[in-house]
Design a protein around this motif. Structure first.
Motif, PDB file in Angstrom:
ATOM      1  N   UNK A 178      46.738  34.978 -12.452  1.00  0.00           N
ATOM      2  CA  UNK A 178      48.138  34.988 -12.020  1.00  0.00           C
ATOM      3  C   UNK A 178      48.722  33.619 -12.345  1.00  0.00           C
ATOM      4  N   UNK A 179      49.781  33.612 -13.136  1.00  0.00           N
ATOM      5  CA  UNK A 179      50.497  32.378 -13.439  1.00  0.00           C
ATOM      6  C   UNK A 179      51.829  32.421 -12.699  1.00  0.00           C
ATOM      7  N   UNK A 180      52.121  31.376 -11.948  1.00  0.00           N
ATOM      8  CA  UNK A 180      53.337  31.346 -11.145  1.00  0.00           C
ATOM      9  C   UNK A 180      54.119  30.073 -11.414  1.00  0.00           C
ATOM     10  N   UNK A 181      55.431  30.207 -11.463  1.00  0.00           N
ATOM     11  CA  UNK A 181      56.327  29.054 -11.558  1.00  0.00           C
ATOM     12  C   UNK A 181      57.195  29.062 -10.313  1.00  0.00           C
ATOM     13  N   UNK A 182      57.083  28.007  -9.501  1.00  0.00           N
ATOM     14  CA  UNK A 182      57.904  27.887  -8.290  1.00  0.00           C
ATOM     15  C   UNK A 182      58.725  26.602  -8.300  1.00  0.00           C
ATOM     16  N   UNK A 183      58.570  25.815  -9.338  1.00  0.00           N
ATOM     17  CA  UNK A 183      59.322  24.559  -9.458  1.00  0.00           C
ATOM     18  C   UNK A 183      60.807  24.882  -9.677  1.00  0.00           C
TER      19      UNK A 183
END
Length: 292
Positions: A274-279
């Motif tokens: 799972x790759x997540x971007x929360x920035x």
């Protein structure tokens, strides 16, 4: 950007090779910025070289770019907590609520970026052998020179890499099956169903979250499941998307502010990554769909 003199024949030759060299470095590293740095370093090395000793300038440049990229990949392995490979290469997003997109350019770019995600599973030597031979038709003799290995060994590396690249396409199932696995994960997250999460997560699943403070990596089904239960409470709206050709999800809070972009790799009916971007700064740069 590399500065070259338009009246310098060596510089002119380099300019004719620039796009190809940048493409090689990008597929090796998954980062446009890193690729530009590699190409600039190749130019600097060329400017210090006696070009009279170079029989094949294009081949020499490919070798230099390959070696620089290989060194960068190996340094990333030595520092996995800071590896660019833990982030999505570039975010290309299409809605996943109907037929495939009609925009061929967007679709082709998305498929290309999905390949970059798969390439992350390869070791540095495998990745170089596969990228140079299968994508850029560099002879195995030259690849062996870059790697310091025999031609036969380079062929074996490329063959092994090819099998790994093809495996997700065979094992991943069709897009509908992958989306069903992702939906099961999201539903289990919303309901706090720990056992349900474990059923769809690979035991060695890797979660990489791109935060304002850097990339945070978590490995293991139990650890990822525990984090998923906590994170699911923040989002109030979500929409299925394809992220770099992978099944994904965009979520927003109740004010409509984007919270995250998730991309899932599914193999043999389980989520392996799972790759997540929360920035928020990075999310602001992405062309996100409207909340559903």
């Amino acid at each position: 950007m590399t500065e070259t003199s338009p009246t310098d024949p060596v510089a002119e030759t380099f300019e004719t090779q620039r796009d190809r060299l940048r493409a090689v470095a990008y597929r090796m590293l998954g980062s446009h910025a890193d690729a530009e740095d590699v190409v600039q370093e190749a130019w600097l090395r060329l400017s210090r070289q006696d070009t009279e000793t170079i029989d094949n300038l294009a081949g020499w440049l490919t070798t230099v770019v390959g070696r620089i990229s290989l060194d960068l990949l190996r340094s990333r392995q030595a520092r996995p907590e800071a590896s660019y490979d833990d982030t999505l290469p570039e975010l290309v997003m299409t809605l996943d609520d109907g037929p495939a997109p009609e925009d061929d350019a967007v679709l082709a770019e998305s498929v290309g970026l999905a390949l970059l995600v798969v390439l992350e599973s390869l070791g540095p030597s495998e990745r170089l052998a596969f990228v140079l031979h299968d994508l850029f038709a560099v002879p195995f003799e030259e690849i062996g020179t870059i790697l310091g290995k025999s031609t036969a060994a380079s062929k074996m590396l490329a063959s092994r890499a090819r099998k790994k690249v093809q495996a997700p396409r065979r094992a991943g199932g069709d897009e509908r099956e992958q989306r069903e696995v992702v939906e099961a994960f999201l539903a289990a997250s919303r309901h706090g169903d720990f056992e349900g999460l474990l059923q769809v997560l690979d035991p060695q699943v890797k979660l990489a979250v791109d935060t304002p403070a850097g990339v945070v990596v978590t490995i293991g089904a139990a650890e990822v499941a525990a984090g998923a239960r906590l994170a699911s409470n923040a989002a109030t709206r979500g929409r299925p998307v394809l992220v770099n050709g992978l099944p994904g999800m965009v979520s927003w809070n109740e004010e409509g502010r984007p919270l995250s972009v998730l991309a899932f790799t599914v193999l043999d009916g389980r989520i392996t990554r799972i790759s997540a971007v929360v920035d928020p700064a990075k999310l602001a740069l992405v062309d996100l769909p409207d909340p559903a």
